[in-house]
Design a protein around this motif. Structure first.
Motif, PDB file in Angstrom:
ATOM      1  N   CYS A 401       0.826  -1.214   0.000  1.00  0.00           N
ATOM      2  CA  CYS A 401       0.000   0.000   0.000  1.00  0.00           C
ATOM      3  C   CYS A 401       0.860   1.264   0.000  1.00  0.00           C
ATOM      4  O   CYS A 401       0.526   2.263  -0.653  1.00  0.00           O
ATOM      5  CB  CYS A 401      -0.911   0.019   1.231  1.00  0.00           C
ATOM      6  SG  CYS A 401      -2.271  -1.157   1.163  1.00  0.00           S
ATOM      7  N   GLN A 404       1.920   2.319  -3.507  1.00  0.00           N
ATOM      8  CA  GLN A 404       0.893   2.507  -4.527  1.00  0.00           C
ATOM      9  C   GLN A 404       0.093   3.775  -4.262  1.00  0.00           C
ATOM     10  O   GLN A 404      -0.273   4.066  -3.120  1.00  0.00           O
ATOM     11  CB  GLN A 404      -0.057   1.300  -4.550  1.00  0.00           C
ATOM     12  CG  GLN A 404       0.626  -0.025  -4.794  1.00  0.00           C
ATOM     13  CD  GLN A 404       1.314  -0.091  -6.143  1.00  0.00           C
ATOM     14  OE1 GLN A 404       0.795   0.398  -7.143  1.00  0.00           O
ATOM     15  NE2 GLN A 404       2.490  -0.711  -6.169  1.00  0.00           N
ATOM     16  N   ASP A 405      -0.185   4.502  -5.353  1.00  0.00           N
ATOM     17  CA  ASP A 405      -0.978   5.716  -5.227  1.00  0.00           C
ATOM     18  C   ASP A 405      -2.149   5.704  -6.209  1.00  0.00           C
ATOM     19  O   ASP A 405      -2.802   6.717  -6.422  1.00  0.00           O
ATOM     20  CB  ASP A 405      -0.091   6.946  -5.489  1.00  0.00           C
ATOM     21  CG  ASP A 405      -0.769   8.231  -5.049  1.00  0.00           C
ATOM     22  OD1 ASP A 405      -1.499   8.191  -4.032  1.00  0.00           O
ATOM     23  OD2 ASP A 405      -0.589   9.256  -5.738  1.00  0.00           O
ATOM     24  N   GLY A 406      -2.384   4.528  -6.827  1.00  0.00           N
ATOM     25  CA  GLY A 406      -3.443   4.431  -7.814  1.00  0.00           C
ATOM     26  C   GLY A 406      -4.773   4.060  -7.194  1.00  0.00           C
ATOM     27  O   GLY A 406      -4.923   3.975  -5.970  1.00  0.00           O
ATOM     28  N   ASP A 407      -5.746   3.840  -8.073  1.00  0.00           N
ATOM     29  CA  ASP A 407      -7.081   3.463  -7.635  1.00  0.00           C
ATOM     30  C   ASP A 407      -7.293   1.971  -7.817  1.00  0.00           C
ATOM     31  O   ASP A 407      -6.389   1.224  -8.188  1.00  0.00           O
ATOM     32  CB  ASP A 407      -8.133   4.259  -8.424  1.00  0.00           C
ATOM     33  CG  ASP A 407      -8.070   5.741  -8.090  1.00  0.00           C
ATOM     34  OD1 ASP A 407      -7.800   6.058  -6.918  1.00  0.00           O
ATOM     35  OD2 ASP A 407      -8.277   6.559  -9.004  1.00  0.00           O
ATOM     36  N   ASN A 409      -7.914  -1.524  -9.142  1.00  0.00           N
ATOM     37  CA  ASN A 409      -7.601  -2.168 -10.419  1.00  0.00           C
ATOM     38  C   ASN A 409      -7.294  -3.637 -10.181  1.00  0.00           C
ATOM     39  O   ASN A 409      -6.167  -4.003  -9.850  1.00  0.00           O
ATOM     40  CB  ASN A 409      -6.413  -1.485 -11.096  1.00  0.00           C
ATOM     41  CG  ASN A 409      -6.220  -1.959 -12.522  1.00  0.00           C
ATOM     42  OD1 ASN A 409      -6.541  -3.097 -12.864  1.00  0.00           O
ATOM     43  ND2 ASN A 409      -5.700  -1.076 -13.370  1.00  0.00           N
ATOM     44  N   ALA A 412      -4.209  -5.073 -12.203  1.00  0.00           N
ATOM     45  CA  ALA A 412      -2.859  -4.614 -11.886  1.00  0.00           C
ATOM     46  C   ALA A 412      -2.391  -5.036 -10.503  1.00  0.00           C
ATOM     47  O   ALA A 412      -1.190  -5.194 -10.266  1.00  0.00           O
ATOM     48  CB  ALA A 412      -2.787  -3.084 -12.007  1.00  0.00           C
ATOM     49  N   HIS A 413      -3.336  -5.231  -9.589  1.00  0.00           N
ATOM     50  CA  HIS A 413      -2.968  -5.485  -8.191  1.00  0.00           C
ATOM     51  C   HIS A 413      -3.534  -6.811  -7.678  1.00  0.00           C
ATOM     52  O   HIS A 413      -3.843  -6.947  -6.504  1.00  0.00           O
ATOM     53  CB  HIS A 413      -3.469  -4.330  -7.308  1.00  0.00           C
ATOM     54  CG  HIS A 413      -3.064  -2.980  -7.781  1.00  0.00           C
ATOM     55  ND1 HIS A 413      -1.761  -2.543  -7.749  1.00  0.00           N
ATOM     56  CD2 HIS A 413      -3.800  -1.962  -8.318  1.00  0.00           C
ATOM     57  CE1 HIS A 413      -1.698  -1.303  -8.239  1.00  0.00           C
ATOM     58  NE2 HIS A 413      -2.922  -0.927  -8.589  1.00  0.00           N
ATOM     59  N   LYS A 456      -6.746   3.418  -1.021  1.00  0.00           N
ATOM     60  CA  LYS A 456      -7.400   3.750  -2.284  1.00  0.00           C
ATOM     61  C   LYS A 456      -7.479   2.569  -3.238  1.00  0.00           C
ATOM     62  O   LYS A 456      -8.268   2.570  -4.180  1.00  0.00           O
ATOM     63  CB  LYS A 456      -6.651   4.907  -2.959  1.00  0.00           C
ATOM     64  CG  LYS A 456      -6.842   6.245  -2.265  1.00  0.00           C
ATOM     65  CD  LYS A 456      -6.352   7.394  -3.120  1.00  0.00           C
ATOM     66  CE  LYS A 456      -4.881   7.308  -3.398  1.00  0.00           C
ATOM     67  NZ  LYS A 456      -4.392   8.474  -4.203  1.00  0.00           N
ATOM     68  N   LEU A 457      -6.662   1.548  -3.024  1.00  0.00           N
ATOM     69  CA  LEU A 457      -6.762   0.351  -3.861  1.00  0.00           C
ATOM     70  C   LEU A 457      -8.074  -0.386  -3.643  1.00  0.00           C
ATOM     71  O   LEU A 457      -8.449  -1.247  -4.446  1.00  0.00           O
ATOM     72  CB  LEU A 457      -5.586  -0.593  -3.576  1.00  0.00           C
ATOM     73  CG  LEU A 457      -4.206  -0.093  -4.014  1.00  0.00           C
ATOM     74  CD1 LEU A 457      -3.137  -1.085  -3.579  1.00  0.00           C
ATOM     75  CD2 LEU A 457      -4.163   0.106  -5.519  1.00  0.00           C
ATOM     76  N   HIS A 574     -11.954  -0.044 -16.462  1.00  0.00           N
ATOM     77  CA  HIS A 574     -10.580  -0.297 -16.033  1.00  0.00           C
ATOM     78  C   HIS A 574      -9.784  -1.057 -17.081  1.00  0.00           C
ATOM     79  O   HIS A 574      -8.669  -1.470 -16.827  1.00  0.00           O
ATOM     80  CB  HIS A 574     -10.581  -1.090 -14.717  1.00  0.00           C
ATOM     81  CG  HIS A 574     -11.123  -0.290 -13.573  1.00  0.00           C
ATOM     82  ND1 HIS A 574     -10.365   0.605 -12.861  1.00  0.00           N
ATOM     83  CD2 HIS A 574     -12.371  -0.241 -13.046  1.00  0.00           C
ATOM     84  CE1 HIS A 574     -11.103   1.177 -11.924  1.00  0.00           C
ATOM     85  NE2 HIS A 574     -12.317   0.679 -12.016  1.00  0.00           N
TER      86      HIS A 574
END
Length: 623
Positions: A401, A404-407, A409, A412-413, A456-457, A574
């Motif tokens: 975490c 990571q700064d994305g939303d 997905n 990807a995760h 945010k993930l 996505h």
């Protein structure tokens, strides 16, 4: 051959010859072939041809001839005595009484020791006697048949060990013969069982010191072959009309021998669809035999050594096997026999595979699926050890975490989401045991679970609602989070995100150690196994109502897309191609009771919860 015996040859039995004189006589017969005199030689071949239903005088002549040949092996030549050798190496010990067996085994051993050209032929002949002739299979159901089986196999293994004493490399030459001779799953079931029984006996013998690991791995491979050959698709299609796919987990099935009070999680497949399934019953028998072998290894102090072989085999074949449903319980049982060594090592290896970025994503996801299921189901694992492994998963997820700064997905995760779901699943089973011990409770409260779940993930949007919902109920009851209120889902419809991770329309995904449906091996596993019915919390209507009133409004605002019927986050948004997700993505999920009733004309219940009996994974796609 139906060759009549002239008095000249048959008198050999009645004459007052000692063994050395008989040997000289047979040597003369064998040497006569070199000068073109074949009459007595052909008569000798004819004697070897006689096998079943021998008269008393024929038995005596055969035994005498075999004994004489043992003293004349130096005169046997592959080129000149091809017909005689062909008959000898095709003889079956199962056809004869013990005295003839002894004479034949003595001849085979003598040939292997005296001439290197005969070693492979002799080993092959002995291995061929691992299984009885087809006509004898039915006799194995009776005491006399079982007695004959012991008479044959004990002599075969004694002969193999004696050859090994004189030919030290014989085990290495024996190994490919045994592997190539292993029956296919389409052969007679009883023959396969006997063959595997002999393989395991070899593994535990002195010969096994050189080749035992390979033999054991071959047995596991055969278990996998049988496992994936079970015709689940047809069974499920057959049960579809009866409402099995609506995920209703029956409270009681009158055809099953066990009730909920016994602590068993049952499904109609356990008593109906597998009953009479020849492959499932064969697999069951072989697994019980393997369990028994593991017990003997424990008694002789070899279990940890054998376990290392099993662990290697598990990583090579079982870990990523598409349709393995039962074979993995060999590992589970080995761990149950020695929790302090095998049990801890298995969990540690699985955790290492997951947290160390040395394997493919699918392998890591499969490993954490196995780990979560193992930690949840292993009754022999202490709460303290489970807490240690769980902390490794939590720490890894927290570190992920931070990077990571994305939303959200799922594509990807997916490794991260599989880890989160594993953590929640384990806590569904182990939360109470942690909270009952002050030290473990403190450790659990210090874990950054809330930070991970609120990241945010959005793991709560991706992991399957059944696991999420049950975990959140338990977390609220345990006051696991700093906020006073927790969160629930208003319906059971999975989001596109959770479908992308758990598999669109997969119906019934699994954790690998879901209840074992095989009758005999399942009963052995039972005493070492944690059933959901024994640890599930009791919910009532008042509690459900209270949950509705105490929803954390802040969290609802943050995750309102989950609570809508539409559930935001489509696969198109996505860029997720659902078909790209392999079966390993689905190994982590458990679908709750009634979760798919909407799709089959039913209506949703107000709340979801972990099913009273978690249905074993049986869907075609998850398999």
């Amino acid at each position: 051959m139906g060759i009549d015996r002239p008095n000249q040859f048959s008198d050999m039995e009645d004459a007052d010859f000692d063994d050395s004189q008989l040997a000289y006589h047979v040597k003369d017969i064998l040497n006569s072939v070199l000068i073109g005199e074949n009459d007595l030689y052909n008569q000798l071949v004819g004697v070897m041809h006689r096998s079943r239903n021998l008269q008393f005088d024929e038995v005596g002549l055969l035994e005498t001839s075999l004994t004489a040949l043992s003293g004349a092996v130096s005169c046997l030549d592959i080129a000149h005595h091809e017909s005689l050798l062909s008959v000898i190496f095709s003889m079956s010990l199962w056809n004869y009484r013990p005295s003839v067996m002894d004479a034949l085994v003595e001849l085979i051993v003598s040939m292997a020791i005296s001439n290197g050209k005969f070693v492979d032929l002799s080993l092959g002949m002995l291995v061929s006697n691992f299984m009885p002739p087809p006509y004898f299979l039915d006799r194995l159901k009776h005491p006399r048949g079982l007695e004959r089986k012991y008479q044959v196999t004990s002599r075969v293994h004694a002969a193999l060990e004696k050859i090994t004493e004189y030919v030290p490399l014989a085990p290495l030459r024996l190994l490919p013969i045994v592997l190539e001779g292993m029956p296919t799953i389409h052969r007679n079931d009883h023959a396969i069982v006997i063959y595997v029984e002999n393989m395991l006996k070899l593994e535990g013998s002195a010969i096994g010191e050189l080749v035992g690991g390979t033999l054991l791995m071959a047995v596991v491979d055969r278990l996998i072959d049988l496992d994936v050959s079970i015709g689940w698709d047809e069974m499920l299609e057959e049960d579809f009309c009866k409402g099995i796919f609506d995920m209703e987990l029956l409270d009681l099935d009158q055809d099953v021998d066990y009730s909920e009070e016994d602590g068993h999680e049952l499904h109609p497949l356990s008593c109906k669809s597998l009953a009479g399934n020849a492959i499932a019953e064969l697999l069951d028998s072989l697994m019980v035999m393997t369990f028994s072998h593991l017990e003997s290894c424990k008694d002789t102090g070899r279990l940890m050594e054998v376990f290392e072989t099993l662990l290697q085999s598990f990583q090579l074949t079982v870990l990523n096997a598409h349709k393995s449903k039962f074979a993995q319980f060999v590992m589970f049982y080995a761990c149950a026999l020695d929790p302090e060594n095998c049990g801890l090592r298995f969990a540690t290896v699985l955790a290492d595979i997951f947290v160390q970025n040395l394997h493919s994503e699918l392998t890591r996801m499969s490993a954490v699926a196995y780990l979560a299921s193992y930690l949840s189901r292993g009754k022999f694992l202490s709460a303290s050890f489970v807490a240690i492994i769980l902390k490794r998963l939590v720490d890894w997820c927290m570190e992920y975490c931070k990077t990571q700064d994305g939303d959200v997905n799922p594509k990807a995760h997916r490794v991260f989401y599989s880890g989160c779901q594993a953590i929640m699943y384990v806590l569904c089973f182990r939360m109470k045991s942690f909270m009952d011990v002050a030290r473990l409770k403190s450790q659990l409260l210090l874990m950054p679970l809330e930070a991970i779940l609120r990241h945010k993930l959005g793991p709560l949007k991706v992991c399957l609602p059944s696991v999420v919902q049950e975990f959140l109920r338990l977390a609220k009851a345990a006051r696991l989070f700093t906020v006073s209120k927790t969160f629930v889902f208003d319906d059971l419809l999975e989001s596109e995100l959770s479908r992308a991770f758990g598999g669109l329309e997969r119906l019934d995904m699994f954790f690998p150690f879901d209840p074992c449906l095989l009758k005999k091996s399942g009963s052995i596993i039972r005493e070492h196994y944690v059933f959901w019915s024994t640890v599930r919390p009791k919910y009532d209507d008042k509690e459900s109502s209270s949950d509705e009133e105490d929803i954390d409004e802040d969290f609802v605002d943050e995750n309102e897309d989950i609570l809508d019927d539409g559930i935001a986050g489509s696969s198109d948004e996505h860029g997720i191609c659902l078909d790209e997700f392999d079966y390993a993505l689905n190994k982590m999920s458990i679908t709750p009771k009634d979760s798919f009733s909407f799709k089959f004309g039913g209506r949703f219940q107000e709340h979801t919860r972990m099913p009273s009996r978690i249905r074993p994974s049986t869907s075609p796609e998850s398999l």
